[in-house]
Scaffold this active site. Structure first.
Site, PDB file in Angstrom:
ATOM      1  N   HIS A  63       0.789  -1.230   0.000  1.00  0.00           N
ATOM      2  CA  HIS A  63       0.000   0.000   0.000  1.00  0.00           C
ATOM      3  C   HIS A  63       0.821   1.280   0.000  1.00  0.00           C
ATOM      4  CE1 HIS A  63      -0.081  -0.093   4.729  1.00  0.00           C
ATOM      5  NE2 HIS A  63       1.091  -0.444   4.235  1.00  0.00           N
ATOM      6  N   HIS A  64       2.149   1.172  -0.002  1.00  0.00           N
ATOM      7  CA  HIS A  64       2.983   2.377  -0.043  1.00  0.00           C
ATOM      8  C   HIS A  64       3.359   2.781  -1.463  1.00  0.00           C
ATOM      9  CE1 HIS A  64       3.177   2.328   4.246  1.00  0.00           C
ATOM     10  NE2 HIS A  64       3.866   1.203   4.304  1.00  0.00           N
ATOM     11  N   ALA A  65       3.006   1.979  -2.453  1.00  0.00           N
ATOM     12  CA  ALA A  65       3.328   2.315  -3.837  1.00  0.00           C
ATOM     13  C   ALA A  65       2.391   3.406  -4.339  1.00  0.00           C
ATOM     14  CB  ALA A  65       3.216   1.084  -4.726  1.00  0.00           C
TER      15      ALA A  65
ATOM     16  N   GLN B 208       0.352   3.812   7.732  1.00  0.00           N
ATOM     17  CA  GLN B 208      -0.698   4.385   6.896  1.00  0.00           C
ATOM     18  C   GLN B 208      -0.555   3.936   5.437  1.00  0.00           C
ATOM     19  OE1 GLN B 208      -0.663   8.131   5.087  1.00  0.00           O
ATOM     20  NE2 GLN B 208      -2.712   8.736   5.720  1.00  0.00           N
TER      21      GLN B 208
ATOM     22  N   ASN C  49      -0.411   5.154   2.547  1.00  0.00           N
ATOM     23  CA  ASN C  49      -0.248   6.457   1.895  1.00  0.00           C
ATOM     24  C   ASN C  49      -0.370   6.389   0.383  1.00  0.00           C
ATOM     25  OD1 ASN C  49       2.200   5.017   1.900  1.00  0.00           O
ATOM     26  ND2 ASN C  49       3.460   6.855   1.959  1.00  0.00           N
TER      27      ASN C  49
END
Length: 316
Positions: free
Chosen positions: A124-126, A165, A167
């Site tokens: 989920h950080h990509a 998070q 992000n």
């Protein structure tokens, strides 16, 4: 004929060649010798299938074309490797495609069966055009965009309960009213510059079971009720556990299981298709991490009514 009393299965990149040689790219990851106990435990619960490789064209629906070209060719800078968290290699690309392919396959399962499972995933950080935090392809964003593009879902909730998070996902869908991004995370943890999700619940260091579950009850579920999704992605991060090397919260295994039960049952009782991805987990004790992963699988199977080989008779 399947020996399992249910139709569900899990996709995993751990069976692929990119995991068969060499150590993990980071010391915090699950050591290679513990992958077999994880896979064995999961295999006692449901069939395990090789992760299919994602088509690059599907990644282009979310990610910048030139960005993908450079990662495919290995034309990345040292700064980009630092942001990712480890050096580029063909195996990194292979794992990213397999992880995203597994989430897409799980999405197909959720549409057909109600529940789809990726034994990894949750990158989920990509962002659309840059990599961060062990993530260069955003698997959930790719599958969510596919659902929207193909008309299989109209309102998608991403329930991100990783300790960090989400992000990249928040940024990708910032202007997309059909996607509600929810992130419950450590306030003082990575990423230190947060994005704005549809709902952000930032928790102080040391948060335990009671306060965490109260946040779900008081913030997350009301937001889900109000949004009324017709499809849910659940990032069930085990890095909320006390003893995680990259987390600062203090949930017990029982608290994590209760969290997973509540999220999975919320979807199951309403007949909403759910894709489960495991997201982060870097516990100092690999056995604790494995137990948490298997508990998450049990929570999903229990919620959809088939643990112990018999339907729970859940009404939706």
């Amino acid at each position: 004929m399947s020996s399992f009393p249910h139709p569900y299965r899990a996709f995993t990149a751990f069976l692929g060649t990119s995991f068969s040689v060499g150590p993990p790219p980071r010391r915090q990851f699950l050591p290679a010798e513990f992958r077999e106990p994880l896979l064995a435990g999961a295999g006692e619960r449901l069939p395990l299938l090789d992760a299919p490789v994602l088509d690059w064209a599907l990644a282009e629906r979310v990610h910048d074309t030139d960005y993908l070209r450079r990662w495919r060719a290995g034309e990345v800078t040292r700064a980009e490797e630092r942001a990712l968290g480890f050096a580029w290699s063909p195996a990194v690309v292979e794992r990213g495609l397999a992880s995203s392919g597994a989430t897409l396959a799980a999405t197909h399962d959720a549409l057909a069966l109600g529940l789809g499972i990726n034994l990894g995933g949750g990158t989920h950080h990509a962002y659309r055009a840059h990599a961060e935090g062990f993530s260069f392809l955003n698997d959930v964003a790719i599958s969510a965009q596919w659902l929207l593009d193909e008309g299989w879902a109209a309102r998608i909730a991403v329930v991100d309960l990783d300790v960090h998070q989400g992000n990249g996902t928040a940024s990708i869908f910032a202007a997309e009213s059909r996607v509600l991004t929810i992130s419950v995370h450590g306030a003082n943890n990575y990423p230190f510059q947060k994005e704005v999700s549809g709902l952000d619940v930032a928790l102080p260091d040391g948060t335990g079971d009671e306060a965490y579950l109260a946040a779900l009850r008081g913030s997350v579920f009301p937001a889900l009720h109000a949004f009324a999704p017709d499809f849910v992605f659940y990032l069930a991060g085990a890095d909320v556990l006390e003893g995680d090397q990259l987390g600062r919260l203090a949930l017990t295994p029982a608290g994590v299981r209760e969290r997973d039960d509540r999220v999975c049952r919320w979807a199951a009782l309403r007949g909403i298709p759910l894709v489960l991805v495991m997201a982060g987990g870097y516990n100092k004790n690999p056995q604790t991490l494995i137990a948490a992963r298997l508990g998450t699988l049990d929570a999903a199977l229990d919620a959809f009514g088939i643990v112990g080989g018999a339907s729970k008779g859940l009404k939706v």
